[in-house]
Write a protein that holds these residues in place. Structure first.
Motif, PDB file in Angstrom:
ATOM      1  N   ALA A   1      66.769  68.898  16.257  1.00 36.65           N
ATOM      2  CA  ALA A   1      67.577  68.017  15.408  1.00 36.65           C
ATOM      3  C   ALA A   1      68.544  67.180  16.236  1.00 36.65           C
ATOM      4  CB  ALA A   1      68.339  68.847  14.379  1.00 36.65           C
ATOM      5  N   ARG A   2      68.918  67.651  17.440  1.00 36.57           N
ATOM      6  CA  ARG A   2      69.867  66.943  18.309  1.00 36.57           C
ATOM      7  C   ARG A   2      69.177  65.945  19.238  1.00 36.57           C
ATOM      8  NH1 ARG A   2      74.917  69.657  19.216  1.00 36.57           N
ATOM      9  NH2 ARG A   2      74.877  69.120  21.424  1.00 36.57           N
ATOM     10  N   GLY A   3      67.850  65.883  19.212  1.00 37.23           N
ATOM     11  CA  GLY A   3      67.200  64.848  20.001  1.00 37.23           C
ATOM     12  C   GLY A   3      66.165  65.320  21.002  1.00 37.23           C
ATOM     13  N   TYR A   4      65.821  66.606  20.993  1.00 33.87           N
ATOM     14  CA  TYR A   4      64.863  67.154  21.952  1.00 33.87           C
ATOM     15  C   TYR A   4      63.522  67.426  21.283  1.00 33.87           C
ATOM     16  CZ  TYR A   4      69.111  68.307  24.634  1.00 33.87           C
ATOM     17  OH  TYR A   4      70.308  68.265  25.310  1.00 33.87           O
ATOM     18  N   ASP A   5      62.445  67.310  22.047  1.00 29.99           N
ATOM     19  CA  ASP A   5      61.183  67.950  21.678  1.00 29.99           C
ATOM     20  C   ASP A   5      61.199  69.351  22.285  1.00 29.99           C
ATOM     21  OD1 ASP A   5      60.416  65.654  20.428  1.00 29.99           O
ATOM     22  OD2 ASP A   5      58.568  65.362  21.581  1.00 29.99           O
ATOM     23  N   VAL A   6      60.719  70.328  21.527  1.00 29.75           N
ATOM     24  CA  VAL A   6      60.838  71.716  21.955  1.00 29.75           C
ATOM     25  C   VAL A   6      59.511  72.437  21.765  1.00 29.75           C
ATOM     26  CG1 VAL A   6      62.078  73.887  21.663  1.00 29.75           C
ATOM     27  CG2 VAL A   6      63.271  71.724  21.237  1.00 29.75           C
ATOM     28  N   LEU A   7      59.143  73.230  22.769  1.00 32.32           N
ATOM     29  CA  LEU A   7      58.014  74.152  22.643  1.00 32.32           C
ATOM     30  C   LEU A   7      58.526  75.549  22.961  1.00 32.32           C
ATOM     31  CD1 LEU A   7      54.888  74.630  22.363  1.00 32.32           C
ATOM     32  CD2 LEU A   7      54.834  74.592  24.855  1.00 32.32           C
ATOM     33  N   ALA A   8      58.383  76.462  22.010  1.00 34.22           N
ATOM     34  CA  ALA A   8      58.696  77.872  22.235  1.00 34.22           C
ATOM     35  C   ALA A   8      57.390  78.645  22.201  1.00 34.22           C
ATOM     36  CB  ALA A   8      59.649  78.385  21.161  1.00 34.22           C
TER      37      ALA A   8
END
Length: 560
Positions: free
Chosen positions: A124-131
């Motif tokens: 939501a703050r501007g990152y793409d994320v992979l967990a």
């Protein structure tokens, strides 16, 4: 099926392999006991469907905020050797440039689900994320290698997967992990030059030192790791290493295995590229004692930050994983915002170290780790059981081996730290410590608050009748009524001295930030047995502590 962890070994002749007791079925155990898989699962389902009726208002708002700017999907990552790793992917919509974050999972059957809330907040703050879930756990294929080469390769493959699916240009790359994932994150950053910054929560720097602190086998930690991985698929090598630690076999082989899995071994690569690293650790950490992580931290030459808190492994950062306000996760966001997004959030102007003082929980920033200690005060171990201002030679304090005392590291690995976080640290009845099985020295009552800041050091000489000996040293804050709280401790084992020789033990107790109240006494207790550690002594043997005139026994207190 993963073999069960073993009970303590039966004593044998020091220097020879010992016979392990019969295996038992481990009780259910989690290194993250407060994480609720049902609640996290409902949160992830809402991310997919948009139906927030089962969520609390705060979580529902997070889902709505995420779905307005990004898309969440579950899937698989093709890891090393073709093994498929379970994963969750948060992708920002649009084609604007963005940083990305990869999050390897903790040592838990929850896998990547443990990061669901925080990954959503980052997205939501501007990152793409992979967990993703580390190999061998839950929905991921392969076997548990304990941050081995395949795990490092998996991290790079996970990054490839994320980069291939990001719709906009990638500006910078971060790796974030808690517990197990933190070690993997540091190792990937050391091997993959694409990584620009790291967040490592409840991490290790030197895995060998964590398993064999001062040559003492950390058997409680190994049993906890085995119990927490009861549903995982350990590789034969991993199972063998853990079994060897418990059974006192092939120490050199285990240390070689641990060396490759220690970020400290690869610190030159992190320093060469000046990779920014943020650490969060607990003072009373029972899995990865803080001194070995401190050694790693102090050798880093790039941007770095260390926050040390009341509690035990993963406890201080768990509220944030549940979606609750948490200063550690707030600083983790600020760290990545500064180093990956270029935001001037004041992070660069703050000190390298932020310590939470026991038990006031006051936060004290310091520019560097050495700056915590302003001076060192030395107290000498005296024959009358005092911690004295002047050395005294010629005395002997004899300790009978094989008997436990009320002086222990903690009641349980990990979970005892939750009581500390709740403001209920364990109370030790020091009056019940049998002086025939423990040596005890007390300082004079403090005339004013004593501010311990840094790493206490102990030198003590003892005579052991047999080859192979050891002890555990504890430093307590003792109230006038005899009730005490643990300040710090450390084990020590000597395996090389001939029988009936004097052993000079020099050791660092675990680092601390502790305020001893006015009128309280510091109490040093040394006994020969603690359930957290392997016992190198023969049953009914004795350790005779003393203080030779040329090399007096003393305790160095770091004061701030």
């Amino acid at each position: 099926m993963t073999p069960a962890p073993r009970t303590p070994e039966t004593p044998g002749t020091p220097g020879t392999p010992r016979t392990p007791a019969a295996p038992r079925t481990p009780a259910p155990f989690s290194l993250h006991p407060e994480l609720d898989p049902t609640a996290l699962g409902a949160f992830v389902t809402a991310l997919e469907s948009g139906d927030v009726t089962r969520l609390a208002p705060a979580r529902a708002a997070e889902v709505a905020a995420l779905r307005s700017v990004a898309v969440f999907t579950r899937g698989k990552v093709s890891g090393a050797d073709g093994d498929l790793l379970d994963a969750g992917l948060w992708r920002r919509t649009g084609t604007q440039p963005r940083p990305v974050i990869v999050m390897p999972s903790p040592w838990t059957s929850l896998g990547w689900l443990a990061y669901a809330v925080q990954a959503t907040l980052f997205a939501a703050r501007g990152y793409d994320v992979l967990a993703y879930t580390a190999r061998g756990f839950t929905g991921s294929e392969g076997q548990v290698e304990v941050a081995g080469p395949l795990d490092v390769a998996d991290g790079s493959r996970a990054l490839d997967h994320l980069l291939e699916r990001t719709t906009g240009p990638v500006t910078k790359i971060g790796f974030l992990g808690a517990s197990y994932g933190s070690g993997i994150s540091q190792l990937v950053a050391a091997h993959d030059t694409r990584v620009d910054a790291v967040v490592a929560l409840s991490s290790w720097g030197d895995l060998g030192e964590a398993l064999y602190e001062n040559s003492t086998r950390h058997v409680a930690a190994v049993r906890a790791l085995l119990a927490a991985a009861a549903k995982a698929r350990l590789s034969p090598q991993t199972q063998s290493v853990f079994d060897n630690v418990l059974a006192d076999r092939d120490v050199r082989g285990t240390l070689r295995w641990a060396e490759a899995r220690s970020p400290f071994t690869h610190i030159k690569e992190l320093n060469r590229r000046q990779v920014p690293v943020f650490y969060a650790h607990a003072w009373h950490e029972t899995l990865f004692p803080p001194n070995q992580t401190l050694r790693m931290f102090n050798e880093l030459t790039g941007p770095k930050r260390l926050t040390l808190s009341v509690g035990d492994h993963s406890g201080p950062e768990t509220p944030g994983m549940l979606g609750l306000p948490d200063r550690i996760w707030t600083d983790a966001h600020r760290w990545f915002d500064h180093h990956l997004r270029g935001i001037d959030d004041g992070m660069a102007d703050e000190g390298q170290v932020l310590g939470e003082v026991m038990w006031s929980r006051t936060l004290e920033p310091r520019p560097t780790w050495p700056s915590l200690t302003e001076h060192v005060h030395r107290l000498y171990l005296a024959g009358g059981g005092e911690l004295a201002e002047q050395p005294e030679a010629g005395w002997t304090a004899t300790v009978l081996c094989g008997v436990d005392t009320p002086a222990t590291v903690a009641d349980t690995v990990v979970t005892s730290g939750y009581a500390e976080l709740a403001g209920r640290p364990k109370v030790y009845p020091t009056g019940e410590i049998d002086r025939t099985v423990a040596a005890v020295w007390a300082a004079a009552p403090t005339p004013e608050t004593l501010r311990l800041r840094g790493t206490p050091k102990l030198r003590v000489t003892y005579r052991a009748a047999n080859p192979g000996s050891g002890f555990v040293a504890y430093l307590f804050d003792t109230a006038p009524d005899g009730a005490a709280h643990l300040v710090t401790h450390a084990p020590y084992t000597d395996l090389g001295s001939p029988p009936d020789s004097l052993v000079s033990a020099d050791l660092e107790l675990q680092a601390t930030a502790y305020d001893v109240p006015r009128g309280h006494r510091l109490l040093l207790v040394i006994d020969a047995r603690d359930p957290f550690y392997a016992d190198a002594n023969l049953p009914r043997a004795t350790l005779a502590f003393t203080s030779p005139e040329p090399t007096p026994s003393y305790l160095d207190l770091p004061l701030g």
